[in-house]
Motif scaffolding. Structure first.
Motif, PDB file in Angstrom:
ATOM      1  N   GLY A 220       0.816  -1.205   0.000  1.00 23.80           N
ATOM      2  CA  GLY A 220       0.000   0.000   0.000  1.00 23.80           C
ATOM      3  C   GLY A 220       0.848   1.252   0.000  1.00 23.80           C
ATOM      4  N   GLY A 221       1.716   1.405   0.980  1.00 17.81           N
ATOM      5  CA  GLY A 221       2.574   2.576   1.032  1.00 17.81           C
ATOM      6  C   GLY A 221       2.992   2.902   2.442  1.00 17.81           C
ATOM      7  N   ASP A 222       4.019   3.734   2.554  1.00 19.44           N
ATOM      8  CA  ASP A 222       4.517   4.178   3.850  1.00 19.44           C
ATOM      9  C   ASP A 222       4.045   5.580   4.200  1.00 19.44           C
ATOM     10  OD1 ASP A 222       6.528   2.031   4.876  1.00 19.44           O
ATOM     11  OD2 ASP A 222       6.979   2.259   2.755  1.00 19.44           O
ATOM     12  N   ASP A 223       3.658   6.362   3.195  1.00 19.87           N
ATOM     13  CA  ASP A 223       3.105   7.686   3.450  1.00 19.87           C
ATOM     14  C   ASP A 223       2.183   8.046   2.299  1.00 19.87           C
ATOM     15  OD1 ASP A 223       2.592  10.015   4.792  1.00 19.87           O
ATOM     16  OD2 ASP A 223       4.504  10.990   4.337  1.00 19.87           O
ATOM     17  N   ILE A 224       1.338   9.049   2.528  1.00 18.83           N
ATOM     18  CA  ILE A 224       0.358   9.455   1.530  1.00 18.83           C
ATOM     19  C   ILE A 224       0.206  10.964   1.577  1.00 18.83           C
ATOM     20  CG2 ILE A 224      -1.598   9.148   3.128  1.00 18.83           C
ATOM     21  CD1 ILE A 224      -3.185   8.116   0.647  1.00 18.83           C
ATOM     22  N   LEU A 225      -0.058  11.560   0.414  1.00 16.93           N
ATOM     23  CA  LEU A 225      -0.233  13.007   0.300  1.00 16.93           C
ATOM     24  C   LEU A 225      -1.423  13.277  -0.605  1.00 16.93           C
ATOM     25  CD1 LEU A 225       0.907  15.921   0.794  1.00 16.93           C
ATOM     26  CD2 LEU A 225       2.175  15.617  -1.344  1.00 16.93           C
ATOM     27  N   LEU A 226      -2.425  14.006  -0.103  1.00 22.04           N
ATOM     28  CA  LEU A 226      -3.602  14.338  -0.885  1.00 22.04           C
ATOM     29  C   LEU A 226      -3.380  15.650  -1.624  1.00 22.04           C
ATOM     30  CD1 LEU A 226      -4.736  12.409   1.424  1.00 22.04           C
ATOM     31  CD2 LEU A 226      -6.944  13.459   0.933  1.00 22.04           C
ATOM     32  N   VAL A 227      -3.712  15.648  -2.925  1.00 18.84           N
ATOM     33  CA  VAL A 227      -3.649  16.844  -3.764  1.00 18.84           C
ATOM     34  C   VAL A 227      -4.940  16.896  -4.565  1.00 18.84           C
ATOM     35  CG1 VAL A 227      -1.124  16.834  -3.910  1.00 18.84           C
ATOM     36  CG2 VAL A 227      -2.468  15.590  -5.614  1.00 18.84           C
ATOM     37  N   PRO A 228      -5.282  18.055  -5.134  1.00 18.87           N
ATOM     38  CA  PRO A 228      -6.500  18.108  -5.945  1.00 18.87           C
ATOM     39  C   PRO A 228      -6.486  17.065  -7.055  1.00 18.87           C
ATOM     40  CG  PRO A 228      -5.686  20.331  -5.509  1.00 18.87           C
ATOM     41  CD  PRO A 228      -4.644  19.384  -4.997  1.00 18.87           C
ATOM     42  N   GLY A 229      -7.530  16.260  -7.100  1.00 20.91           N
ATOM     43  CA  GLY A 229      -7.670  15.261  -8.153  1.00 20.91           C
ATOM     44  C   GLY A 229      -7.092  13.905  -7.861  1.00 20.91           C
ATOM     45  N   GLY A 230      -6.410  13.755  -6.726  1.00 24.27           N
ATOM     46  CA  GLY A 230      -5.838  12.452  -6.431  1.00 24.27           C
ATOM     47  C   GLY A 230      -4.922  12.467  -5.233  1.00 24.27           C
TER      48      GLY A 230
ATOM     49  N   ASP B  30      -4.860   8.889  -9.783  1.00 32.27           N
ATOM     50  CA  ASP B  30      -5.785   9.879 -10.337  1.00 32.27           C
ATOM     51  C   ASP B  30      -7.218   9.440 -10.031  1.00 32.27           C
ATOM     52  OD1 ASP B  30      -7.466  11.422 -12.047  1.00 32.27           O
ATOM     53  OD2 ASP B  30      -5.730  11.871 -13.306  1.00 32.27           O
ATOM     54  N   LEU B  31      -7.899  10.200  -9.190  1.00 31.58           N
ATOM     55  CA  LEU B  31      -9.255   9.811  -8.779  1.00 31.58           C
ATOM     56  C   LEU B  31     -10.274  10.025  -9.887  1.00 31.58           C
ATOM     57  CD1 LEU B  31      -9.349  11.160  -5.100  1.00 31.58           C
ATOM     58  CD2 LEU B  31      -8.988   8.815  -5.886  1.00 31.58           C
ATOM     59  N   HIS B  32      -9.946  10.842 -10.886  1.00 33.63           N
ATOM     60  CA  HIS B  32     -10.889  11.091 -11.979  1.00 33.63           C
ATOM     61  C   HIS B  32     -10.813   9.989 -13.037  1.00 33.63           C
ATOM     62  CE1 HIS B  32     -11.790  14.914 -10.208  1.00 33.63           C
ATOM     63  NE2 HIS B  32     -10.566  15.392 -10.382  1.00 33.63           N
ATOM     64  N   SER B  33      -9.609   9.668 -13.472  1.00 31.79           N
ATOM     65  CA  SER B  33      -9.454   8.662 -14.523  1.00 31.79           C
ATOM     66  C   SER B  33      -9.316   7.251 -13.982  1.00 31.79           C
ATOM     67  CB  SER B  33      -8.214   8.987 -15.367  1.00 31.79           C
ATOM     68  OG  SER B  33      -7.030   8.830 -14.594  1.00 31.79           O
ATOM     69  N   GLY B  34      -8.965   7.148 -12.691  1.00 31.52           N
ATOM     70  CA  GLY B  34      -8.741   5.839 -12.099  1.00 31.52           C
ATOM     71  C   GLY B  34      -7.378   5.257 -12.425  1.00 31.52           C
ATOM     72  N   GLU B  35      -6.545   6.025 -13.134  1.00 30.48           N
ATOM     73  CA  GLU B  35      -5.230   5.521 -13.519  1.00 30.48           C
ATOM     74  C   GLU B  35      -4.186   5.787 -12.433  1.00 30.48           C
ATOM     75  OE1 GLU B  35      -4.282   7.445 -17.162  1.00 30.48           O
ATOM     76  OE2 GLU B  35      -5.686   6.246 -18.355  1.00 30.48           O
TER      77      GLU B  35
END
Length: 380
Positions: A157-167, A186-191
């Motif tokens: 999954g990951g060790d850290d996460i960063l939210l930005v507009p769109g994903g 990318d939360l819009h395209s799912g890619e």
């Protein structure tokens, strides 16, 4: 053995100011190595000469929101979020004034619940919170209600996460990855697409990398610390690849080989003689701390020109918990703040004098069984 392409080094160990802007431009890979000169430490630097406008914010102290072992603080426009490991890993939300707002999500095995919290973050507004739950990324709103769940493209999954507009970005520290260390979802395209590709072998699990603010953003730029190679990647949001890479080097500094040796020897909680402990990315610069032989040092690294300075500060360190909108933040236990108020030890006099105006409204009101307090300040 393959080696990671080295990047930005958090320089915590030298007052010798060193510019690597030119060197980085001359290097086709955009990388820069900074040698740590421990003989150049700027000693007895005053924290009070750099920071001002100190404010102390008491957090709510009801039984359901008392913190026992806060691991990570995230500051947003509308809330403080704190990951607490004292009671089965929970994320608590507090208002900017410190009032308790509630818990984010619930532990469990359903799609809307999390089994464990590897790490978390929130967007700048504070209305979305992302939790890394094993190989899933789960999103919640500020009230703690479940929004969605996304399968990560790695087994961990990951060790850290960063939210930005769109994903959002996730970062992984050399385990279970397919030669990439940062991935954008990318939360819009799912890619999904890799942002930083590395040429390395898997190192494994090391607790020194847990719950760090490895991914941070400021002003459209993103900074990623690879703690295993003492390297920083400077990214531009939305563009693949690193703008520049800086690597901190010295004989005792954490490297890929040293990290792998610690893990293979069964000592994943150990760190080498010199290792980056924490950092804050703000105004295209890095403020951080580094451990050397169990002693804390501060450093400042300008990402504009590569100038690097190492400090031995009094009476506080650069061990900031968070940065947001021009302000730096620290978490302080109530009993420690009470000691500062009463100057129970000689070294606390300097801290008391520095925080005098912020302490005055709290006189006679701080109790040892209070919740943690948040100290906020800005650069002069």
């Amino acid at each position: 053995m393959k080696t990671v392409q080295r990047v930005l080094a958090l320089a915590l160990a030298s007052t010798a100011l060193m510019s690597c802007g030119k060197a980085a431009q001359e290097n086709e890979s955009g990388s820069c190595e900074i040698s740590v000169n421990w003989d150049g430490v700027e000693k007895d630097a005053s924290f009070a000469d750099e920071f001002t406008d100190f404010e102390i914010i008491p957090l709510g102290s009801t039984q359901d929101c008392l913190l026992g072992n806060p691991i990570k603080l995230v500051v947003t426009d509308s809330a403080f979020y704190i990951l607490d490991y004292a009671q089965n890993q929970r994320i608590l939300a507090f208002s900017p004034a410190g009032s308790y707002l509630g818990k984010i999500g619930e532990s469990g095995h359903s799609n809307s619940e999390y089994v464990s919290i590897q790490n978390f973050n929130a967007n700048e507004k504070g209305d979305s919170v992302a939790v890394i739950d094993q190989d899933y990324i789960k999103l919640y709103d500020q009230a703690g209600h479940f929004i969605s769940s996304k399968k990560a493209d790695t087994a961990y999954g990951g060790d850290d996460i960063l939210l930005v507009p769109g994903g959002f970005y996730t970062a992984m520290f050399h385990r279970f990855q397919d030669n990439h260390m940062a991935v954008f979802y990318d939360l819009h395209s799912g890619e999904n697409r890799a942002f930083i590709d590395v040429d390395t072998e898997v190192i494994g699990h090391n607790h020194h990398a847990e719950n760090m603010h490895a991914l941070q953003s400021d002003g459209g730029k993103i900074c990623l610390l690879d703690v295993f190679t003492s390297t920083f990647f400077l990214l531009s949001n939305g563009q693949s690849g690193a703008i520049r890479r800086y690597t901190l080097t010295s004989p005792g500094m954490m490297t890929e080989d040293k990290a792998r040796e610690l893990v293979s020897n069964g000592n994943p909680t150990d760190v080498p003689d010199e290792a980056i402990n924490s950092y804050i990315f703000a105004d295209n610069a890095v403020w951080g701390t580094m451990l050397r032989s169990h002693r804390m040092y501060d450093f400042h690294l300008s990402l504009d020109d590569g100038e690097f300075t190492l400090y031995s500060h009094t009476p506080m360190n650069y061990d900031f918990a968070a940065y947001h909108d021009g302000y730096f933040y620290k978490l302080i236990p109530a009993e420690h703040l009470q000691d500062i108020m009463n100057v129970t030890k000689p070294y606390m006099q300097e801290i008391h004098d520095m925080l005098k105006d912020a302490l005055t409204p709290l006189k006679d009101s701080i109790k040892e069984d209070d919740n943690f307090y948040i100290l906020r300040m800005r650069l002069k």
